[in-house]
Design a protein around this motif. Structure first.
Motif, mmCIF file in Angstrom:
data_model
loop_
_atom_site.group_PDB
_atom_site.id
_atom_site.type_symbol
_atom_site.label_atom_id
_atom_site.label_comp_id
_atom_site.label_asym_id
_atom_site.label_seq_id
_atom_site.Cartn_x
_atom_site.Cartn_y
_atom_site.Cartn_z
ATOM 1 N N PHE A 287 91.286 26.521 56.411
ATOM 2 C CA PHE A 287 89.440 26.948 55.768
ATOM 3 C C PHE A 287 90.029 28.331 55.241
ATOM 4 N N LEU A 288 91.242 29.523 55.439
ATOM 5 C CA LEU A 288 91.469 30.432 54.472
ATOM 6 C C LEU A 288 92.346 29.922 53.226
ATOM 7 N N ASN A 289 92.747 28.706 53.065
ATOM 8 C CA ASN A 289 93.132 28.747 52.021
ATOM 9 C C ASN A 289 92.298 28.143 51.103
ATOM 10 N N THR A 290 91.101 27.896 51.739
ATOM 11 C CA THR A 290 89.750 27.264 50.683
ATOM 12 C C THR A 290 88.781 28.582 50.279
ATOM 13 N N ALA A 291 89.106 29.737 51.276
ATOM 14 C CA ALA A 291 88.375 30.816 50.737
ATOM 15 C C ALA A 291 88.880 31.429 50.032
ATOM 16 N N PHE B 78 82.045 22.191 45.697
ATOM 17 C CA PHE B 78 83.022 21.831 45.363
ATOM 18 C C PHE B 78 84.573 22.696 46.824
ATOM 19 N N GLY B 79 84.164 23.638 47.392
ATOM 20 C CA GLY B 79 84.283 24.207 48.398
ATOM 21 C C GLY B 79 84.702 23.444 49.541
ATOM 22 N N PHE B 80 83.561 22.565 49.735
ATOM 23 C CA PHE B 80 84.013 21.576 50.857
ATOM 24 C C PHE B 80 84.890 19.946 50.642
ATOM 25 N N LEU B 81 84.152 20.110 49.015
ATOM 26 C CA LEU B 81 85.463 19.371 48.793
ATOM 27 C C LEU B 81 86.977 19.807 48.577
ATOM 28 N N ASP B 82 87.317 20.610 48.033
ATOM 29 C CA ASP B 82 88.270 21.320 48.571
ATOM 30 C C ASP B 82 88.881 21.491 49.937
ATOM 31 N N LEU B 83 88.445 21.878 50.888
ATOM 32 C CA LEU B 83 88.697 21.934 52.391
ATOM 33 C C LEU B 83 89.346 20.470 53.134
#
Length: 354
Positions: A50-54, A27-32
């Motif tokens: 990348f920062l906002n996804t983290a 799901f983090g990849f989908l957010d990215l």
């Protein structure tokens, strides 16, 4: 018995870890991917994506907690069943209820961790991600597209067209009414600066006063206004409901209702946090009969069925929430219904198996 408890708890923690490692990066990849779609707009760069996804990962973990619990317990108990370890435990005299205490205990600890994250970690990081992204994209936070931020108390209606940053607003309108609801003054300010506490300074101001059938207009470079909002209220108004902590949501719902404003979206977000806890408990209960009730089924089959159940629960929860908001249903009932239904289903299933 203590050794068995520790072993079971270790296996459950391993299963939850495996489920987290699978679901959270996915799901983090989908957010990215969603964040990368804005790269090149304004000053938004790949590193910002990348920062906002983290920064959004703690919020995503909280949202995935019920499904991590379901898949993690199925993985852990399923591995024990495939290795005949559950059978050995049963032969040693441990009942299914006794074995189930370990996943329940570990799951409740995970639930406590998500509650702490939801109050003290996830909101701050999510709001930082929203704010930094808005600045990079040169967008302001608003409650509606091109509508600005609207709020009121008993005698005033305030509209903020754009939040330039935490201490300055642009395109500000203030309408002041008498006790009978008649408009007394209309004030427009090109900019508003938050001086201290609830004291604002309006710049490039136009004021219209309504007396009887006459309208008097006056302009001034600046004027001060004692607002009915403090900086925390302004900050809350510019944040999406799901990004607020439970305490922030509770206080904001109380503020909106005290001033006669629509509070359904924020009340629903608050109750959905409680509903999420109920759903996590339901997933804990449902994961147990998946293993004990499917002795002949392989681990892969159990995982497929559990995944389908998780997807169905997610879709059901989203549909109920949106229908409730659209039809103005009771927020508490709307948010708690999926979890209560799942707990009832799990209880019925457990009674049939045990």
């Amino acid at each position: 018995m203590t050794i068995i408890n520790r072993y079971l708890a270790f296996q459950i923690v391993m299963g939850l870890g495996i489920a987290t490692v699978i679901l959270l990066p996915l799901f983090g990849f989908l957010d990215l991917l969603d964040q990368l779609g804005d790269v090149g707009k304004g000053t938004y760069q790949v590193k910002d994506a990348f920062l906002n996804t983290a920064l959004l990962l703690p919020r995503r973990f909280i949202q995935l907690a019920p499904f991590i619990v379901l898949l993690g317990n199925v993985v852990a108990l399923g591995r024990l069943a495939v290795g005949s370890e559950l059978t050995a435990l049963r032969v040693a005299g441990l009942s299914p209820t006794r074995i189930s205490l370990a996943p329940l205990a570990v799951g409740l600890v995970l639930l406590l961790v998500t509650m702490v994250l939801d109050q003290f970690v996830a909101p701050q990081l999510q709001q930082k991600a929203i704010s930094s992204r808005a600045v990079a994209l040169e967008k302001s936070a608003a409650l509606g597209k091109q509508l600005g931020i609207w709020t009121r108390n008993k005698r005033n209606i305030l509209r903020i067209g754009e939040m330039l940053h935490a201490g300055k607003a642009a395109d500000v309108e203030l309408m002041h009414f008498d006790d009978n609801g008649f408009l007394l003054t209309y004030t427009y300010a090109k900019y508003a600066v938050f001086i201290d506490g609830d004291l604002w300074e309006f710049n490039d101001v136009t004021t219209k006063t309504f007396t009887g059938n006459q309208i008097e207009s006056a302009s001034t470079n600046s004027m001060q206004w004692k607002s009915f909002l403090n900086p925390d209220d302004i900050s809350t108004l510019t944040k999406p409901p799901e990004s607020l902590s439970p305490i922030e949501l509770f206080l904001h719902v109380r503020f909106l209702r005290a001033t006669g404003q629509e509070a359904d979206a924020y009340a629903l977000a608050l109750w959905r946090k409680v509903g999420g806890a109920l759903t996590t408990i339901a997933m804990l209960l449902l994961s147990i009969p998946f293993v004990f009730g499917s002795v002949r089924a392989g681990l892969a089959n159990r995982l497929v069925v559990a995944s389908m159940l998780g997807i169905s629960v997610y879709l059901f929860d989203q549909i109920i929430a949106n229908v409730g908001l659209l039809w103005h249903l009771n927020p508490a009932l709307t948010a708690l219904l999926p979890g209560l239904v799942l707990i009832a289903l799990a209880s019925f299933w457990l009674r049939r198996i045990f």
